[in-house]
Design a protein around this motif. Structure first.
Motif, PDB file in Angstrom:
ATOM      1  N   ASN A  84      99.769  39.928  33.528  1.00  0.00           N
ATOM      2  CA  ASN A  84      99.283  41.301  33.468  1.00  0.00           C
ATOM      3  C   ASN A  84      99.132  41.671  31.998  1.00  0.00           C
ATOM      4  O   ASN A  84     100.047  42.217  31.401  1.00  0.00           O
ATOM      5  CB  ASN A  84     100.252  42.240  34.194  1.00  0.00           C
ATOM      6  N   PRO A  85      97.970  41.377  31.396  1.00  0.00           N
ATOM      7  CA  PRO A  85      97.809  41.627  29.970  1.00  0.00           C
ATOM      8  C   PRO A  85      97.811  43.113  29.636  1.00  0.00           C
ATOM      9  O   PRO A  85      97.410  43.943  30.438  1.00  0.00           O
ATOM     10  CB  PRO A  85      96.453  40.990  29.651  1.00  0.00           C
ATOM     11  N   SER A  86      98.273  43.432  28.445  1.00  0.00           N
ATOM     12  CA  SER A  86      98.318  44.807  27.974  1.00  0.00           C
ATOM     13  C   SER A  86      97.184  45.027  26.974  1.00  0.00           C
ATOM     14  O   SER A  86      97.029  44.259  26.024  1.00  0.00           O
ATOM     15  CB  SER A  86      99.669  45.059  27.304  1.00  0.00           C
ATOM     16  N   CYS A  87      96.395  46.083  27.204  1.00  0.00           N
ATOM     17  CA  CYS A  87      95.310  46.442  26.294  1.00  0.00           C
ATOM     18  C   CYS A  87      95.214  47.969  26.278  1.00  0.00           C
ATOM     19  O   CYS A  87      94.935  48.580  27.304  1.00  0.00           O
ATOM     20  CB  CYS A  87      94.000  45.814  26.769  1.00  0.00           C
ATOM     21  N   PRO A  88      95.447  48.599  25.133  1.00  0.00           N
ATOM     22  CA  PRO A  88      95.431  50.066  25.069  1.00  0.00           C
ATOM     23  C   PRO A  88      94.064  50.643  25.452  1.00  0.00           C
ATOM     24  O   PRO A  88      93.021  50.022  25.218  1.00  0.00           O
ATOM     25  CB  PRO A  88      95.732  50.366  23.604  1.00  0.00           C
ATOM     26  N   TRP A 119      92.880  37.460  22.831  1.00  0.00           N
ATOM     27  CA  TRP A 119      94.051  36.628  22.602  1.00  0.00           C
ATOM     28  C   TRP A 119      93.606  35.239  22.155  1.00  0.00           C
ATOM     29  O   TRP A 119      92.550  34.757  22.572  1.00  0.00           O
ATOM     30  CB  TRP A 119      94.868  36.517  23.888  1.00  0.00           C
ATOM     31  N   PRO A 120      94.419  34.549  21.352  1.00  0.00           N
ATOM     32  CA  PRO A 120      94.035  33.223  20.867  1.00  0.00           C
ATOM     33  C   PRO A 120      94.184  32.108  21.910  1.00  0.00           C
ATOM     34  O   PRO A 120      93.673  31.014  21.713  1.00  0.00           O
ATOM     35  CB  PRO A 120      94.983  32.989  19.685  1.00  0.00           C
ATOM     36  N   ASN A 121      94.864  32.400  23.016  1.00  0.00           N
ATOM     37  CA  ASN A 121      95.071  31.393  24.060  1.00  0.00           C
ATOM     38  C   ASN A 121      94.483  31.859  25.386  1.00  0.00           C
ATOM     39  O   ASN A 121      94.311  33.068  25.612  1.00  0.00           O
ATOM     40  CB  ASN A 121      96.570  31.108  24.240  1.00  0.00           C
ATOM     41  N   LYS A 122      94.218  30.926  26.262  1.00  0.00           N
ATOM     42  CA  LYS A 122      93.752  31.249  27.604  1.00  0.00           C
ATOM     43  C   LYS A 122      94.825  32.035  28.335  1.00  0.00           C
ATOM     44  O   LYS A 122      96.007  31.980  27.981  1.00  0.00           O
ATOM     45  CB  LYS A 122      93.414  29.971  28.371  1.00  0.00           C
ATOM     46  N   ASN A 123      94.398  32.774  29.358  1.00  0.00           N
ATOM     47  CA  ASN A 123      95.311  33.576  30.180  1.00  0.00           C
ATOM     48  C   ASN A 123      96.109  34.578  29.363  1.00  0.00           C
ATOM     49  O   ASN A 123      97.284  34.822  29.638  1.00  0.00           O
ATOM     50  CB  ASN A 123      96.229  32.674  31.011  1.00  0.00           C
ATOM     51  N   TYR A 124      95.459  35.139  28.324  1.00  0.00           N
ATOM     52  CA  TYR A 124      96.024  36.221  27.518  1.00  0.00           C
ATOM     53  C   TYR A 124      97.292  35.799  26.789  1.00  0.00           C
ATOM     54  O   TYR A 124      98.214  36.585  26.602  1.00  0.00           O
ATOM     55  CB  TYR A 124      96.274  37.463  28.382  1.00  0.00           C
ATOM     56  N   ILE A 167      89.665  37.580  26.834  1.00  0.00           N
ATOM     57  CA  ILE A 167      89.254  38.930  26.414  1.00  0.00           C
ATOM     58  C   ILE A 167      89.414  39.940  27.541  1.00  0.00           C
ATOM     59  O   ILE A 167      89.433  39.582  28.720  1.00  0.00           O
ATOM     60  CB  ILE A 167      87.784  38.947  25.919  1.00  0.00           C
ATOM     61  N   MET A 168      89.501  41.209  27.145  1.00  0.00           N
ATOM     62  CA  MET A 168      89.588  42.312  28.108  1.00  0.00           C
ATOM     63  C   MET A 168      88.908  43.542  27.506  1.00  0.00           C
ATOM     64  O   MET A 168      89.066  43.815  26.324  1.00  0.00           O
ATOM     65  CB  MET A 168      91.047  42.640  28.417  1.00  0.00           C
ATOM     66  N   ASN A 169      88.146  44.269  28.334  1.00  0.00           N
ATOM     67  CA  ASN A 169      87.511  45.506  27.890  1.00  0.00           C
ATOM     68  C   ASN A 169      88.221  46.677  28.549  1.00  0.00           C
ATOM     69  O   ASN A 169      88.061  46.918  29.736  1.00  0.00           O
ATOM     70  CB  ASN A 169      86.025  45.514  28.254  1.00  0.00           C
ATOM     71  N   ASN A 170      88.975  47.429  27.767  1.00  0.00           N
ATOM     72  CA  ASN A 170      89.615  48.646  28.250  1.00  0.00           C
ATOM     73  C   ASN A 170      89.031  49.847  27.504  1.00  0.00           C
ATOM     74  O   ASN A 170      89.709  50.833  27.246  1.00  0.00           O
ATOM     75  CB  ASN A 170      91.139  48.565  28.066  1.00  0.00           C
ATOM     76  N   PRO A 230      90.117  35.599  31.527  1.00  0.00           N
ATOM     77  CA  PRO A 230      91.266  34.846  31.034  1.00  0.00           C
ATOM     78  C   PRO A 230      90.914  33.452  30.512  1.00  0.00           C
ATOM     79  O   PRO A 230      91.693  32.859  29.784  1.00  0.00           O
ATOM     80  CB  PRO A 230      92.167  34.743  32.266  1.00  0.00           C
ATOM     81  N   ASP A 231      89.735  32.949  30.900  1.00  0.00           N
ATOM     82  CA  ASP A 231      89.354  31.581  30.529  1.00  0.00           C
ATOM     83  C   ASP A 231      87.833  31.485  30.592  1.00  0.00           C
ATOM     84  O   ASP A 231      87.250  31.560  31.664  1.00  0.00           O
ATOM     85  CB  ASP A 231      90.006  30.599  31.504  1.00  0.00           C
ATOM     86  N   PHE A 232      87.182  31.322  29.456  1.00  0.00           N
ATOM     87  CA  PHE A 232      85.715  31.299  29.398  1.00  0.00           C
ATOM     88  C   PHE A 232      85.103  30.164  30.209  1.00  0.00           C
ATOM     89  O   PHE A 232      83.970  30.259  30.663  1.00  0.00           O
ATOM     90  CB  PHE A 232      85.228  31.200  27.951  1.00  0.00           C
ATOM     91  N   GLY A 233      85.836  29.084  30.401  1.00  0.00           N
ATOM     92  CA  GLY A 233      85.310  27.934  31.126  1.00  0.00           C
ATOM     93  C   GLY A 233      85.345  28.076  32.640  1.00  0.00           C
ATOM     94  O   GLY A 233      84.652  27.350  33.349  1.00  0.00           O
ATOM     95  N   LYS A 234      86.133  29.004  33.156  1.00  0.00           N
ATOM     96  CA  LYS A 234      86.219  29.205  34.606  1.00  0.00           C
ATOM     97  C   LYS A 234      84.915  29.802  35.128  1.00  0.00           C
ATOM     98  O   LYS A 234      84.212  30.515  34.421  1.00  0.00           O
ATOM     99  CB  LYS A 234      87.369  30.158  34.962  1.00  0.00           C
ATOM    100  N   LYS A 235      84.626  29.530  36.386  1.00  0.00           N
ATOM    101  CA  LYS A 235      83.427  30.097  37.014  1.00  0.00           C
ATOM    102  C   LYS A 235      83.682  31.559  37.358  1.00  0.00           C
ATOM    103  O   LYS A 235      84.818  31.967  37.574  1.00  0.00           O
ATOM    104  CB  LYS A 235      83.085  29.315  38.276  1.00  0.00           C
ATOM    105  N   PRO A 236      82.604  32.402  37.395  1.00  0.00           N
ATOM    106  CA  PRO A 236      82.766  33.801  37.795  1.00  0.00           C
ATOM    107  C   PRO A 236      83.413  33.865  39.177  1.00  0.00           C
ATOM    108  O   PRO A 236      83.219  32.959  39.970  1.00  0.00           O
ATOM    109  CB  PRO A 236      81.332  34.320  37.833  1.00  0.00           C
TER     110      PRO A 236
END
Length: 166
Positions: free
Chosen positions: A54-58, A65-70, A106-109, A139-145
């Protein structure tokens, strides 16, 4: 005897009159319309690869984040940034590069619009770029939508971001 079929119109539609006359078609259409309305009312978000994450983004920020899965330290931006090398990375998780070429999730809040991420500086579309709608996360650019972009080459390649319009 089989019900008459008609072909007509520019699209070559086929109509089975036995379905229309018996009300079966109307019932099926009602079910389809109801299901469509229910899906339209359901909020769509990008799910994490691991539901326990559960990533935190204000509010008002796009976070990364520098790693996959936040994983790792979080970076965040609230405006346009033409050069991620200039963004402060207090944990120095990307060495001396700021945040350039060092983002894996990445996350867009944000509060009002889509954020665009580019693999080149200055919002250049000459290479890879992706958009991320409000309240979506990848969480991972390589995963499929719907959890990724199906673009593993976008991993560790982001160099700029822009809000609302590409």
């Amino acid at each position: 005897m089989a019900a008459p079929l008609e072909r007509g119109g520019a699209h070559g539609a086929v109509i089975d009159h036995s379905l229309v006359e018996g009300g079966t078609l109307r019932k099926k259409l009602a079910v389809i319309v109801s299901a469509t309305a229910l899906l339209a009312a359901t909020p769509v978000t990008q799910a994490s690869a691991d539901p326990s994450i559960n990533p935190s983004c204000p509010s008002g920020y796009a976070c990364f984040w520098p790693n996959k899965n936040y994983g790792g330290n979080r970076g965040k931006v609230s405006g346009n940034n033409a050069n991620f090398r200039k963004l402060k990375n207090s944990a120095r998780s990307c060495g001396n590069r700021g945040w350039e070429d060092c983002i894996s999730s990445i996350m867009n809040n944000g509060k009002q619009c889509t954020v665009y991420f580019y693999s080149l500086r200055n919002y250049s579309k000459k290479s890879r770029w992706h958009s991320l709608s409000r309240r979506d996360a990848v969480p991972d650019f390589g995963k499929k939508p719907p959890t990724g972009f199906n673009d593993p080459r976008f991993d560790n390649s982001i160099s700029s971001n822009k809000w609302c319009r590409s």
